[in-house]
Write an enzyme that holds these catalytic residues in place. Structure first.
Site, mmCIF file in Angstrom:
data_model
loop_
_atom_site.group_PDB
_atom_site.id
_atom_site.type_symbol
_atom_site.label_atom_id
_atom_site.label_comp_id
_atom_site.label_asym_id
_atom_site.label_seq_id
_atom_site.Cartn_x
_atom_site.Cartn_y
_atom_site.Cartn_z
ATOM 1 N N HIS A 1 -0.732 1.365 -9.935
ATOM 2 C CA HIS A 1 -1.502 0.435 -9.108
ATOM 3 C C HIS A 1 -2.089 -0.697 -9.957
ATOM 4 O O HIS A 1 -3.282 -1.021 -9.867
ATOM 5 C CB HIS A 1 -2.613 1.164 -8.357
ATOM 6 C CG HIS A 1 -3.039 0.468 -7.101
ATOM 7 N ND1 HIS A 1 -3.464 1.134 -5.981
ATOM 8 C CD2 HIS A 1 -3.122 -0.855 -6.779
ATOM 9 C CE1 HIS A 1 -3.784 0.270 -5.025
ATOM 10 N NE2 HIS A 1 -3.580 -0.955 -5.490
ATOM 11 N N ARG B 1 0.843 -1.178 0.000
ATOM 12 C CA ARG B 1 0.000 0.000 0.000
ATOM 13 C C ARG B 1 0.889 1.243 0.000
ATOM 14 O O ARG B 1 2.000 1.217 0.539
ATOM 15 C CB ARG B 1 -0.924 0.021 1.228
ATOM 16 C CG ARG B 1 -2.118 -0.919 1.108
ATOM 17 C CD ARG B 1 -3.085 -0.443 0.043
ATOM 18 N NE ARG B 1 -4.258 -1.303 -0.115
ATOM 19 C CZ ARG B 1 -4.364 -2.266 -0.999
ATOM 20 N NH1 ARG B 1 -3.342 -2.542 -1.801
ATOM 21 N NH2 ARG B 1 -5.474 -2.966 -1.099
#
Length: 309
Positions: free
Chosen positions: A272, A224
């Site tokens: 991402h 993350r």
């Protein structure tokens, strides 16, 4: 029974037919066509609005479209009494392992250096390193991390893993807990972060951690964005403590245009996409989760909110 699908980044046109095929006895609705909120038994979601899940009075369980759940736990009104299940499906795992292996090989084979030579029209061989001489450390040994470790071991890298609790993985040295983190870092030429985001792991990729890696190490963050303190990474690159990095996740997404990470010559930026859920395999996995919950069982991916994953 009815299932509600809600995501702003995944295409309903692909998901709805897959869910209807996997769940033929369940009505599938797509946000924002919720209908009567009281009809919704299950919600398969990514980044739902704050308070939305609490507005579904008969909701039985919350299913995350991704492996992470921080997009849900940020909601102060999250119905914490309901089962929360993160995505565990073969397509997601395979995609992440592909990306991790690809980036480990990229840094191992010094492709950034060869790209730099190409830009200068330099024809020069760089000294090779055998895979068994390259030490790779994987932080986080859940479904994704364990699979990546297995494939890296098959490529004959010297692999170690680190996790909160003790794990045993074939062919890899396993470290556990804060007390063993320094020893793990000291033997990680390439560090891969696949940790869940918790209070304990927030900002774990920081200056103090980078200083414990071998000089010239590489960092790959596919966990993350909140795991990484970006200014500390840039400082470590500038000082030569780190050689390079691959970053797929960021604190602010999309990555702002003014971020120096975009143009840094030793940083690979991807938007991402390290692993994306495959609707067909994910729908089958979620159907099995629902069947297990309806039967009173414990499905794979059930989250312990006290641990944060």
């Amino acid at each position: 029974m009815a299932l509600l699908f809600k995501s702003d980044i995944d295409r309903p046109a692909s998901w709805i037919p897959a869910l209807e095929s996997a769940l033929p006895d369940m009505e599938v609705r797509s946000w924002p066509e919720v209908g009567d909120p009281a009809d919704i038994d299950y919600a398969l979601v990514w980044q739902p609005p704050s308070g939305f899940l609490a507005s579904l009075p008969n909701l039985k369980a919350i299913l995350s479209i991704g492996a992470g759940i921080d997009h849900l736990t940020r909601d102060p009104e999250l119905p914490r009494h309901l089962p929360l299940v993160r995505m565990v499906e073969p397509g997601l795992t395979a995609g992440m392992t592909e990306f991790v292996v690809m980036q480990c090989l990229f840094h191992h084979r010094r492709m950034l250096d060869y790209r730099a030579q190409q830009s200068r029209k330099v024809w020069q061989e760089l000294a090779p390193v055998a895979p068994w001489q390259r030490r790779i450390g994987v932080m986080g040994l859940g479904e994704l991390g364990a699979d990546a470790v297995e494939r890296l071991v098959q490529l004959r890298f010297d692999v170690a893993g680190w996790s909160r609790n003790r794990r045993a993985l074939a062919g890899a040295a396993c470290f556990a807990g804060r007390e063993e983190l320094p020893a793990f870092l000291a033997r990680s030429d390439i560090l891969v972060c696949l940790l869940p985001l918790t209070e304990q792991t927030d900002s774990i990729l920081n200056a103090a951690l980078f200083a414990q890696l071998p000089k010239g190490a590489c960092v790959i963050n596919v966990g993350r964005g909140e795991h990484l303190i970006e200014r500390d990474l840039l400082a470590a690159l500038e000082a030569g403590q780190l050689d390079s990095a691959t970053l797929d996740v960021f604190r602010n997404e999309p990555l702002p245009p003014e971020s120096p990470l975009w143009s840094h010559p030793r940083v690979i930026v991807t938007p991402h996409i390290a692993s994306m859920t495959i609707p067909e395999t994910a729908a089958e996995a979620m159907a099995e989760v629902i069947r297990t919950l309806e039967a009173g069982g414990t499905p794979p991916g059930l989250v312990d909110l006290d641990r944060g994953y």
